[in-house]
Design a protein around this motif. Structure first.
Motif, mmCIF file in Angstrom:
data_model
loop_
_atom_site.group_PDB
_atom_site.id
_atom_site.type_symbol
_atom_site.label_atom_id
_atom_site.label_comp_id
_atom_site.label_asym_id
_atom_site.label_seq_id
_atom_site.Cartn_x
_atom_site.Cartn_y
_atom_site.Cartn_z
ATOM 1 N N LYS A 174 -11.554 9.326 9.147
ATOM 2 C CA LYS A 174 -12.209 9.865 7.965
ATOM 3 C C LYS A 174 -12.578 11.326 8.174
ATOM 4 O O LYS A 174 -12.781 11.762 9.309
ATOM 5 C CB LYS A 174 -13.460 9.041 7.644
ATOM 6 C CG LYS A 174 -13.175 7.590 7.315
ATOM 7 C CD LYS A 174 -14.464 6.812 7.086
ATOM 8 C CE LYS A 174 -14.171 5.353 6.803
ATOM 9 N NZ LYS A 174 -15.422 4.560 6.632
ATOM 10 N N LEU A 224 1.261 5.191 0.640
ATOM 11 C CA LEU A 224 0.664 6.283 1.402
ATOM 12 C C LEU A 224 1.564 7.512 1.334
ATOM 13 O O LEU A 224 2.703 7.462 0.900
ATOM 14 C CB LEU A 224 0.460 5.868 2.867
ATOM 15 C CG LEU A 224 -0.599 4.785 3.121
ATOM 16 C CD1 LEU A 224 -0.550 4.353 4.568
ATOM 17 C CD2 LEU A 224 -1.986 5.288 2.769
ATOM 18 N N LYS A 234 0.843 -1.200 0.000
ATOM 19 C CA LYS A 234 0.000 0.000 0.000
ATOM 20 C C LYS A 234 0.872 1.242 0.000
ATOM 21 O O LYS A 234 1.809 1.368 0.793
ATOM 22 C CB LYS A 234 -0.928 0.025 1.221
ATOM 23 C CG LYS A 234 -1.886 1.221 1.252
ATOM 24 C CD LYS A 234 -2.809 1.144 2.451
ATOM 25 C CE LYS A 234 -3.734 2.348 2.537
ATOM 26 N NZ LYS A 234 -4.741 2.376 1.466
ATOM 27 N N LYS A 283 -7.020 -4.470 7.065
ATOM 28 C CA LYS A 283 -8.037 -4.018 8.017
ATOM 29 C C LYS A 283 -8.953 -5.193 8.324
ATOM 30 O O LYS A 283 -9.209 -6.035 7.461
ATOM 31 C CB LYS A 283 -8.864 -2.874 7.433
ATOM 32 C CG LYS A 283 -8.086 -1.589 7.180
ATOM 33 C CD LYS A 283 -9.010 -0.508 6.618
ATOM 34 C CE LYS A 283 -8.242 0.781 6.330
ATOM 35 N NZ LYS A 283 -9.122 1.837 5.760
ATOM 36 N N ILE A 302 -6.547 -1.389 11.958
ATOM 37 C CA ILE A 302 -5.549 -1.340 10.889
ATOM 38 C C ILE A 302 -4.311 -2.108 11.326
ATOM 39 O O ILE A 302 -3.829 -1.961 12.452
ATOM 40 C CB ILE A 302 -5.184 0.119 10.567
ATOM 41 C CG1 ILE A 302 -6.388 0.853 9.971
ATOM 42 C CG2 ILE A 302 -3.991 0.194 9.618
ATOM 43 C CD1 ILE A 302 -6.178 2.348 9.799
ATOM 44 N N TRP A 320 -0.552 -4.371 4.404
ATOM 45 C CA TRP A 320 -1.531 -3.480 5.021
ATOM 46 C C TRP A 320 -2.883 -4.176 5.017
ATOM 47 O O TRP A 320 -3.333 -4.672 3.983
ATOM 48 C CB TRP A 320 -1.599 -2.190 4.212
ATOM 49 C CG TRP A 320 -2.525 -1.135 4.718
ATOM 50 C CD1 TRP A 320 -3.853 -0.987 4.402
ATOM 51 C CD2 TRP A 320 -2.220 -0.048 5.590
ATOM 52 N NE1 TRP A 320 -4.371 0.110 5.033
ATOM 53 C CE2 TRP A 320 -3.390 0.707 5.770
ATOM 54 C CE3 TRP A 320 -1.050 0.344 6.238
ATOM 55 C CZ2 TRP A 320 -3.439 1.845 6.572
ATOM 56 C CZ3 TRP A 320 -1.093 1.476 7.034
ATOM 57 C CH2 TRP A 320 -2.270 2.228 7.193
ATOM 58 N N GLN A 354 -2.980 8.781 8.847
ATOM 59 C CA GLN A 354 -3.637 9.468 7.735
ATOM 60 C C GLN A 354 -4.813 8.667 7.200
ATOM 61 O O GLN A 354 -5.735 9.214 6.608
ATOM 62 C CB GLN A 354 -2.643 9.723 6.601
ATOM 63 C CG GLN A 354 -1.491 10.634 6.962
ATOM 64 C CD GLN A 354 -0.551 10.846 5.789
ATOM 65 O OE1 GLN A 354 -0.943 10.724 4.640
ATOM 66 N NE2 GLN A 354 0.694 11.149 6.073
ATOM 67 N N ASP A 355 -4.768 7.362 7.420
ATOM 68 C CA ASP A 355 -5.804 6.479 6.886
ATOM 69 C C ASP A 355 -6.769 6.011 7.966
ATOM 70 O O ASP A 355 -7.649 5.205 7.700
ATOM 71 C CB ASP A 355 -5.141 5.256 6.229
ATOM 72 C CG ASP A 355 -6.046 4.564 5.227
ATOM 73 O OD1 ASP A 355 -6.506 5.230 4.300
ATOM 74 O OD2 ASP A 355 -6.284 3.353 5.389
ATOM 75 N N SER A 356 -6.585 6.492 9.189
ATOM 76 C CA SER A 356 -7.350 5.934 10.304
ATOM 77 C C SER A 356 -8.460 6.838 10.811
ATOM 78 O O SER A 356 -9.180 6.461 11.738
ATOM 79 C CB SER A 356 -6.402 5.591 11.469
ATOM 80 O OG SER A 356 -5.788 6.763 11.972
ATOM 81 N N THR A 406 -4.675 0.972 15.611
ATOM 82 C CA THR A 406 -3.654 0.551 14.656
ATOM 83 C C THR A 406 -2.606 -0.330 15.332
ATOM 84 O O THR A 406 -2.242 -0.121 16.490
ATOM 85 C CB THR A 406 -2.944 1.759 14.016
ATOM 86 O OG1 THR A 406 -2.341 2.555 15.046
ATOM 87 C CG2 THR A 406 -3.915 2.611 13.226
ATOM 88 N N ASP A 432 -0.396 -2.946 10.017
ATOM 89 C CA ASP A 432 0.715 -2.726 9.094
ATOM 90 C C ASP A 432 1.858 -3.628 9.537
ATOM 91 O O ASP A 432 2.398 -3.463 10.634
ATOM 92 C CB ASP A 432 1.143 -1.253 9.114
ATOM 93 C CG ASP A 432 2.407 -1.017 8.312
ATOM 94 O OD1 ASP A 432 2.579 -1.703 7.281
ATOM 95 O OD2 ASP A 432 3.218 -0.165 8.715
#
Length: 208
Positions: A103, A51, A49, A67, A73, A65, A99-101, A114, A75
């Motif tokens: 919204k 990012l 992934k 979920k 999450i 990566w 940044q992805d955790s 995470t 990694d």
């Protein structure tokens, strides 16, 4: 002992790890072996992934990566070189994962939990000396450094896995994977290890 074909191209290579564990059943097996208490039953996998695309000079490609259905999450990164500041590397990967955790529009308390997991083919903390030699090291965050009861719930988990470990309790499945990292395929390897080794070789042959 069975010698690995192309033994220099082992599962510790980032593209190989990403390829083998991009398959949902392999990723699920690995995460279940590392985190048995979570009761993970399904995952959505994004191998390699990418990012932080806006910061091209510091672009990061995650090895593995995933979920789960609860939004947690995971990694997983293979670390093959010794690091002077492993904590800083954890901090950096955590900042990317964050940044992805969350919204847009969500409150901070909705941030995803995470798990940043580094797998080492060596002991990252002391090469087995003194209190070291553990299979798994997990960090904690204290609000007061003098009070061990002040552990903060940051919804983050920084986990180091030592393939050369000999202390602590781990699942048999994780132990066999760590043995595979150390020794490659052997006559005692399980069906799962044989399966991922075949997939490793398939990947190598496909790139020749």
């Amino acid at each position: 002992m069975v010698r690995n074909e192309n033994h220099n191209l082992t599962i510790t290579r980032d593209p190989i790890l990403g390829h083998v564990f991009s398959k949902t059943e392999n990723c699920l097996h690995l995460l279940q072996s590392i985190l048995p208490d979570l009761g993970i039953t399904e995952v959505e996998v994004t191998p390699q992934k990418q990012l932080n695309k806006k910061l091209l000079e510091k672009n990061v490609i995650m090895d593995l990566w995933a979920k789960n259905k609860d939004g947690k999450i995971f990694d997983v990164e293979m670390q093959t070189t010794k690091q002077k500041l492993p904590g800083v590397r954890f901090r950096y990967y955590q900042s990317i994962a964050d940044q992805d955790s969350l919204k847009p529009g969500e409150d901070l308390d909705q941030i995803r939990e995470t798990y940043i997991i580094f797998i080492y083919p060596f002991d990252p903390f002391g090469e087995g000396k003194y209190i070291y030699g553990k299979y798994i090291y997990e960090g904690t965050f204290l609000l007061d450094k003098d009070n061990p009861d002040s552990q903060a719930n940051t919804k983050t988990h920084w986990i180091s896995i030592n393939a050369r470990g000999y202390k602590g309790q781990i699942t048999p499945e994780l132990k066999e994977f760590l043995d595979y990292i150390k020794y490659g395929l052997t006559k005692d390897s399980s069906n799962f290890i044989k399966k991922i080794d075949r997939e490793r070789l398939d990947y190598i042959r496909s790139t020749e």
